[in-house]
Structure formats: structure tokens, C-alpha cells
Design a protein around this motif. Sequence first.
Motif, short mmCIF file in Angstrom:
data_model
loop_
_atom_site.label_atom_id
_atom_site.label_comp_id
_atom_site.label_asym_id
_atom_site.label_seq_id
_atom_site.Cartn_x
_atom_site.Cartn_y
_atom_site.Cartn_z
N GLY A 1 21.08 -1.23 33.95
CA GLY A 1 19.82 -1.07 34.65
C GLY A 1 19.11 -2.38 34.76
O GLY A 1 19.68 -3.45 34.52
N GLY A 2 17.82 -2.32 35.10
CA GLY A 2 17.01 -3.52 35.13
C GLY A 2 16.71 -3.97 33.72
O GLY A 2 17.20 -3.42 32.74
N ALA A 3 15.90 -4.98 33.61
CA ALA A 3 15.52 -5.47 32.28
C ALA A 3 14.77 -4.38 31.53
O ALA A 3 13.86 -3.75 32.06
N ALA A 4 15.18 -4.15 30.28
CA ALA A 4 14.50 -3.14 29.46
C ALA A 4 13.10 -3.66 29.11
O ALA A 4 12.89 -4.87 28.96
N PRO A 5 12.10 -2.75 28.97
CA PRO A 5 12.18 -1.29 29.00
C PRO A 5 12.28 -0.73 30.42
O PRO A 5 11.94 -1.40 31.38
N GLY A 6 12.74 0.55 30.49
CA GLY A 6 12.88 1.20 31.77
C GLY A 6 13.98 2.24 31.73
O GLY A 6 14.53 2.56 30.67
N PRO A 7 14.33 2.78 32.90
CA PRO A 7 15.40 3.78 32.96
C PRO A 7 16.76 3.18 32.69
O PRO A 7 17.00 2.00 32.98
N ILE A 8 17.63 3.99 32.14
CA ILE A 8 19.00 3.56 31.83
C ILE A 8 19.98 4.38 32.65
O ILE A 8 19.82 5.60 32.82
N LYS A 9 21.00 3.71 33.16
CA LYS A 9 22.15 4.39 33.75
C LYS A 9 23.35 4.06 32.89
O LYS A 9 23.65 2.90 32.62
N TRP A 10 24.07 5.09 32.47
CA TRP A 10 25.23 4.89 31.61
C TRP A 10 26.47 4.71 32.48
O TRP A 10 26.74 5.52 33.38
N VAL A 11 27.22 3.66 32.21
CA VAL A 11 28.43 3.34 32.98
C VAL A 11 29.61 3.24 32.02
O VAL A 11 29.51 2.67 30.93
N VAL A 12 30.73 3.79 32.44
CA VAL A 12 31.94 3.81 31.60
C VAL A 12 32.45 2.38 31.38
O VAL A 12 32.51 1.57 32.31
N VAL A 13 32.81 2.08 30.14
CA VAL A 13 33.45 0.81 29.80
C VAL A 13 34.93 0.93 30.20
O VAL A 13 35.65 1.78 29.66
N PRO A 14 35.41 0.13 31.15
CA PRO A 14 36.78 0.31 31.67
C PRO A 14 37.86 0.15 30.61
O PRO A 14 38.85 0.89 30.61
N ASP A 15 37.69 -0.83 29.71
CA ASP A 15 38.72 -1.12 28.71
C ASP A 15 38.08 -1.18 27.32
O ASP A 15 37.74 -2.27 26.84
N PRO A 16 37.90 -0.04 26.65
CA PRO A 16 37.28 -0.04 25.32
C PRO A 16 38.04 -0.87 24.30
O PRO A 16 37.45 -1.33 23.31
N SER A 17 39.33 -1.10 24.52
CA SER A 17 40.12 -1.89 23.58
C SER A 17 39.81 -3.38 23.67
O SER A 17 40.22 -4.15 22.79
N ALA A 18 39.13 -3.79 24.75
CA ALA A 18 38.74 -5.19 24.97
C ALA A 18 39.93 -6.14 25.00
O ALA A 18 39.80 -7.32 24.67
N GLN A 19 41.08 -5.66 25.42
CA GLN A 19 42.26 -6.52 25.50
C GLN A 19 42.16 -7.49 26.67
O GLN A 19 42.65 -8.62 26.60
N SER A 20 41.53 -7.06 27.74
CA SER A 20 41.41 -7.90 28.92
C SER A 20 40.14 -8.74 28.90
O SER A 20 40.14 -9.89 29.36
N GLN A 21 39.06 -8.19 28.35
CA GLN A 21 37.77 -8.87 28.36
C GLN A 21 36.85 -8.18 27.34
O GLN A 21 36.98 -6.98 27.10
N ALA A 22 35.95 -8.94 26.76
CA ALA A 22 35.00 -8.35 25.81
C ALA A 22 34.24 -7.21 26.47
O ALA A 22 33.90 -7.28 27.66
N THR A 23 33.99 -6.13 25.74
CA THR A 23 33.34 -4.95 26.33
C THR A 23 32.00 -5.30 26.97
O THR A 23 31.64 -4.77 28.01
#
Length: 205
Positions: free
Chosen positions: A127-149
Amino acid sequence: GWYLAVNHESPGSGGVSSSGFAPDGRITDAFSICKDTTMNCAGGATPWGTWLTCEEFDLGMVHECDPTGARPSVKRPAMGAFAHEAAAVAPDGRVYLTEDRPDGGFYRFTPARPQDLSSGLLEVATGGAAPGPIKWVVVPDPSAQSQATRKQVPGMIRFNGGEGVDVLRGEVLFTTKGDLRIWSYDTATSTVRIRCPKTSTNHSL
């Protein structure tokens, strides 16, 4: 009686110990409940009687422990590989997680089955800078093998050094050490606000 689970934030030789207490406070036992881990920082208790210990390094894991020592600890890779600080289970059944990095994320894990952390969905607050509304987005690679989460999702809200997290009724409270703030996330409205800024003279929660 009760058990006291204690994390050991030691490089290369972390782990978790547990001490058993009788109802009158006498120590009845003491033993290790998690081995072969490193930098075990905070963590959190679950409503089903286990202890989540969090490894604080970039590919750190959450390990679920039995404070009684009856069952061995279990690694929970579905909850992501990052510099975990703390975890708290909210009334909605999700686990909320902080990341101890200057540009860390605020995560939530939704188990595929209630009280079973072996599989599920890891998301990060955007989302925008906190504070404010949050949108939850799926982390594509939770294992972080390709890139840090914390670098995988554009628009991730960056929190300055996530620390302790806990639940107060429908709110998830967490702290950030970099800016000395207490944050409050409302699970009903999906908004985050500053509960206690560093300049505040009112320290009541």
C-alpha cells in the motif's frame, strides 16, 4: 504448572530451551526443545500449546516447538525464509510475522488447515506509506531462493526494524525499533495505524 520457553539468539549455536514449573513455582525439569538452529530471536506462543521460534537471518525459518518436549521441533518453511523476529496468532487464525530489517515487511500466514502450519499462504502488506489501508499480496517465492522475500513484491510497505508482535482483541500490535513506534493492525478493516509514536507523551495502550 507451566513451561517457560526461552530462545537463544546465538550465532551458530541457537536453539530453544524449556523449563517446567510446578503450580507452586518450583522448577521440575529443564531441557532443549529445538536444536541445530541459529540466531533464535523472538517468536510467539500458539493457542494450541506450541511455541514458534524465529531465526533472525536472511534465510531464517520458523520452527514449531513443543514446550513439554514430548514431540520434536518442526521446521515450517511455508512461513517463509527471511529475518524472522516474532510471530503472533490472531483470532482470524492467521499468523502475523515481523521482519527485523530496516526495510522489513509485515507478513501474514494463512494455514491451509486450522492449527496446521505445514502448508498455507504467505502474504506481505502493501500500500501507500503507513499508516493507512493495507492490501495483502502473495509472496511468490517464500523460500527466497530467487530473491529476498522483502524484495519480491512491488509496493511492499517497509517497516524499520520489526520487533515484537502480539494480539489485543481484534488488533495485531507490533513494534519497530528503527523509528521507536508501536503499530496497530485492525484485522476487521485491514488498516494499520501508529498506536504510539516516538514523540508521544502518552504511553498508555
